[in-house]
Scaffold this active site. Structure first.
Site, PDB file in Angstrom:
ATOM      1  N   CYS A 141       0.818  -1.226   0.000  1.00 52.61           N
ATOM      2  CA  CYS A 141       0.000   0.000   0.000  1.00 52.61           C
ATOM      3  C   CYS A 141       0.850   1.274   0.000  1.00 52.61           C
ATOM      4  O   CYS A 141       0.331   2.366  -0.247  1.00 52.61           O
ATOM      5  CB  CYS A 141      -0.942   0.001   1.195  1.00 52.61           C
ATOM      6  SG  CYS A 141      -1.999  -1.444   1.227  1.00 52.61           S
TER       7      CYS A 141
ATOM      8  N   HIS B 267      -3.364   7.052   2.048  1.00 51.65           N
ATOM      9  CA  HIS B 267      -3.794   5.752   1.525  1.00 51.65           C
ATOM     10  C   HIS B 267      -5.178   5.443   2.109  1.00 51.65           C
ATOM     11  O   HIS B 267      -5.397   5.572   3.318  1.00 51.65           O
ATOM     12  CB  HIS B 267      -2.766   4.686   1.925  1.00 51.65           C
ATOM     13  CG  HIS B 267      -3.274   3.293   1.763  1.00 51.65           C
ATOM     14  ND1 HIS B 267      -3.873   2.862   0.608  1.00 51.65           N
ATOM     15  CD2 HIS B 267      -3.303   2.225   2.627  1.00 51.65           C
ATOM     16  CE1 HIS B 267      -4.235   1.593   0.756  1.00 51.65           C
ATOM     17  NE2 HIS B 267      -3.909   1.198   1.967  1.00 51.65           N
TER      18      HIS B 267
ATOM     19  N   ASN C 141     -10.216  -0.521  -0.073  1.00 44.89           N
ATOM     20  CA  ASN C 141      -8.756  -0.417  -0.095  1.00 44.89           C
ATOM     21  C   ASN C 141      -8.208  -1.228  -1.263  1.00 44.89           C
ATOM     22  O   ASN C 141      -8.292  -2.454  -1.253  1.00 44.89           O
ATOM     23  CB  ASN C 141      -8.227  -0.954   1.252  1.00 44.89           C
ATOM     24  CG  ASN C 141      -6.715  -1.014   1.326  1.00 44.89           C
ATOM     25  OD1 ASN C 141      -6.021  -0.770   0.345  1.00 44.89           O
ATOM     26  ND2 ASN C 141      -6.203  -1.358   2.490  1.00 44.89           N
TER      27      ASN C 141
HETATM   28  O1  UT7 Z   1      -3.649  -1.322   4.038  1.00 47.69           O
HETATM   29  C1  UT7 Z   1      -3.829  -1.767   5.363  1.00 47.69           C
HETATM   30  C2  UT7 Z   1      -5.126  -2.559   5.432  1.00 47.69           C
HETATM   31  N1  UT7 Z   1      -5.560  -2.962   6.728  1.00 47.69           N
HETATM   32  C3  UT7 Z   1      -6.374  -2.243   7.508  1.00 47.69           C
HETATM   33  O2  UT7 Z   1      -6.758  -1.135   7.238  1.00 47.69           O
HETATM   34  C4  UT7 Z   1      -6.859  -2.935   8.772  1.00 47.69           C
HETATM   35  C5  UT7 Z   1      -6.926  -2.066   9.992  1.00 47.69           C
HETATM   36  N2  UT7 Z   1      -7.779  -2.715  10.986  1.00 47.69           N
HETATM   37  C6  UT7 Z   1      -9.106  -2.473  11.090  1.00 47.69           C
HETATM   38  O3  UT7 Z   1      -9.638  -1.604  10.419  1.00 47.69           O
HETATM   39  C7  UT7 Z   1      -9.902  -3.262  12.062  1.00 47.69           C
HETATM   40  O4  UT7 Z   1      -9.041  -4.022  12.897  1.00 47.69           O
HETATM   41  C8  UT7 Z   1     -10.939  -4.218  11.372  1.00 47.69           C
HETATM   42  C9  UT7 Z   1     -12.022  -3.403  10.659  1.00 47.69           C
HETATM   43  C10 UT7 Z   1     -10.254  -5.132  10.362  1.00 47.69           C
HETATM   44  C11 UT7 Z   1     -11.624  -5.077  12.409  1.00 47.69           C
HETATM   45  O5  UT7 Z   1     -12.186  -4.256  13.425  1.00 47.69           O
HETATM   46  P1  UT7 Z   1     -11.959  -4.600  14.971  1.00 47.69           P
HETATM   47  O6  UT7 Z   1     -12.680  -3.583  15.738  1.00 47.69           O
HETATM   48  O7  UT7 Z   1     -10.479  -4.705  15.181  1.00 47.69           O
HETATM   49  O8  UT7 Z   1     -12.704  -5.965  15.082  1.00 47.69           O
HETATM   50  P2  UT7 Z   1     -12.188  -7.344  15.688  1.00 47.69           P
HETATM   51  O9  UT7 Z   1     -11.227  -8.009  14.763  1.00 47.69           O
HETATM   52  O10 UT7 Z   1     -11.790  -7.141  17.112  1.00 47.69           O
HETATM   53  O11 UT7 Z   1     -13.525  -8.173  15.692  1.00 47.69           O
HETATM   54  C12 UT7 Z   1     -14.643  -7.823  16.523  1.00 47.69           C
HETATM   55  C13 UT7 Z   1     -15.750  -8.821  16.289  1.00 47.69           C
HETATM   56  C14 UT7 Z   1     -15.279 -10.262  16.375  1.00 47.69           C
HETATM   57  O12 UT7 Z   1     -16.332 -11.007  16.945  1.00 47.69           O
HETATM   58  P3  UT7 Z   1     -16.332 -11.416  18.499  1.00 47.69           P
HETATM   59  O13 UT7 Z   1     -15.074 -12.209  18.680  1.00 47.69           O
HETATM   60  O14 UT7 Z   1     -16.311 -10.116  19.237  1.00 47.69           O
HETATM   61  O15 UT7 Z   1     -17.574 -12.188  18.656  1.00 47.69           O
HETATM   62  C15 UT7 Z   1     -15.102 -10.682  14.947  1.00 47.69           C
HETATM   63  O16 UT7 Z   1     -15.254 -12.064  14.750  1.00 47.69           O
HETATM   64  O17 UT7 Z   1     -16.266  -8.658  14.971  1.00 47.69           O
HETATM   65  C16 UT7 Z   1     -16.240  -9.920  14.286  1.00 47.69           C
HETATM   66  N3  UT7 Z   1     -16.024  -9.663  12.862  1.00 47.69           N
HETATM   67  C17 UT7 Z   1     -17.035  -9.401  12.018  1.00 47.69           C
HETATM   68  N4  UT7 Z   1     -18.361  -9.305  12.194  1.00 47.69           N
HETATM   69  C18 UT7 Z   1     -19.121  -9.019  11.133  1.00 47.69           C
HETATM   70  C19 UT7 Z   1     -14.851  -9.626  12.187  1.00 47.69           C
HETATM   71  N5  UT7 Z   1     -15.087  -9.330  10.883  1.00 47.69           N
HETATM   72  C20 UT7 Z   1     -16.433  -9.194  10.763  1.00 47.69           C
HETATM   73  C21 UT7 Z   1     -17.275  -8.892   9.687  1.00 47.69           C
HETATM   74  N6  UT7 Z   1     -18.603  -8.804   9.912  1.00 47.69           N
HETATM   75  N7  UT7 Z   1     -16.806  -8.670   8.425  1.00 47.69           N
END
Ligand code: UT7
Length: 330
Positions: A112, A246, A276
């Site tokens: 990226c 980005h 992205n």
């Molecule tokens: O170029 C670089 C690209 N990368 C990025 O920009 C990633 C940066 N990171 C983020 O933006 C965030 O970490 C995410 C959006 C990817 C995830 O958000 P989060 O607040 O860190 O969520 P999490 O991974 O802690 O997950 C929270 C909950 C989990 O469920 P439980 O364990 O609380 O029951 C996940 O299983 O959300 C669940 N979850 C989803 N639910 C619905 C994870 N992905 C999804 C989804 N839809 N797509």
């Protein structure tokens, strides 16, 4: 010698995939994706579209705007980590498609951060007298790398390409660039190559991401690199007209805006529509702003890329094109 941007272009895939469509195939929802990422849609390649076809189209649009003959190009740099060809480099395919037969071509793989790294590289070639007219492209089809069953990562990504034409000039135009890499955290965003004699399991070739680690990394490194490049340019955040970050996700951008203490309107966003698409996001945003008449000569722009590597970089540009008026194209 410095390079100045004399044309911009972009090309987005025709097919639009909404959050709603994704939620029909996996356990997710429009509300969850919007709230955590700000993303509504992503554009995904279909039919004959590939990373190189998007890249060539974006380059062609930038070349038309610049009003140059592709045969006068002496350098094509293509930032990508999702080329549809392994050999030759994707930039060689672009050369053929746009008829730039005198250009030396190579790809830059910095995920990226790729477009920022490639723009800095093109400037270095121009300053060294090794190039006079370059096209710099950021193009990715991350839809080929993601695991469409991994809801924690696939919802973030899309495909697309953007390009700029950079021309050497004797004018004294400021340009500054910084690039960094910290491979100790490489595991936070990783996909193994499919081009190995001993084939890795397919599973390992999908993009795997530690979302929280990437979030933390971006929030620390992006403001840092912006301050670093501005220090080189001898100005402060208040002197900058636009910050082109980005487009990884809306929450990262909002948090960076708060950390920098800049008004949100100085940090344009299009991640809601395109998600992205790695190296392509910054040049596409630049092209859209340019074609919408939002850029004018003398404006100070800061570009900042960040992602897998982990790598991050920033560049400071003083815009040299006149404001474009009239209808949007390309
Ligand atoms: O170029 C670089 C690209 N990368 C990025 O920009 C990633 C940066 N990171 C983020 O933006 C965030 O970490 C995410 C959006 C990817 C995830 O958000 P989060 O607040 O860190 O969520 P999490 O991974 O802690 O997950 C929270 C909950 C989990 O469920 P439980 O364990 O609380 O029951 C996940 O299983 O959300 C669940 N979850 C989803 N639910 C619905 C994870 N992905 C999804 C989804 N839809 N797509």
């Amino acid at each position: 010698m410095t390079g100045k941007i004399i044309g911009t272009g972009s090309c987005m895939p025709v097919r639009v995939v909404s959050n709603q469509e994704l939620s029909e195939h996996m356990d997710t929802s429009d509300a969850w994706i919007r709230e955590r990422t700000g993303i509504r849609n992503r554009h995904i390649i279909s039919g004959e579209e590939t990373t190189t076809s998007l890249a060539a189209e974006a380059a062609g649009n930038a070349i038309s705007m610049a009003g140059i003959d592709p045969e006068d190009l002496d350098l094509i740099l293509l930032a990508t980590s999702s080329s549809n060809t392994h050999v030759p480099a994707a930039s060689c395919c672009v050369q053929q498609l746009i008829g730039a037969k005198h250009a030396a071509c190579f790809d830059i793989s910095a995920a990226c951060s790729g477009f920022v790294f490639a723009l800095i590289t093109a400037q270095a070639y121009i300053r060294a007298g090794m190039a006079k007219l370059a096209v710099v492209i950021g193009a990715d089809a991350i839809s080929n790398l993601v695991d469409w069953e991994d809801r924690s990562s696939c919802i973030l990504f899309g495909d697309g390409a953007g390009a700029v034409v950079v021309q050497a000039t004797e004018e004294d135009i400021p340009f500054y660039g910084v690039m960094h890499t910290d491979s100790t955290k490489a595991g936070a965003l990783l996909a193994k190559s499919r081009h190995q004699r001993i084939q890795p399991a397919m599973e390992e070739t999908y993009l795997r991401m530690d979302g929280k680690e990437i979030f933390k990394f971006a929030l620390t490194r992006v403001p840092q690199v912006i301050h670093e490049v501005l220090e080189q340019a001898g100005c402060g955040v208040e002197d900058v007209d636009l910050f082109l970050l980005h487009q990884a996700n809306g929450r990262i951008i909002e948090s960076v805006v708060k950390k920098l203490k800049v008004p949100p309107w100085k940090v344009p966003v299009n991640v809601d529509e395109y998600a992205n698409f790695s190296a392509g996001t910054i040049p596409v945003l630049l092209d859209q702003l340019n074609r919408r008449g939002k850029l004018k000569r003398g404006q100070r722009l800061v570009l900042a890329g960040f992602g897998a590597g982990l790598a991050w970089g920033g560049s400071y540009i003083e815009w040299q094109m006149d404001r474009i008026t009239g209808s949007e194209e390309g």
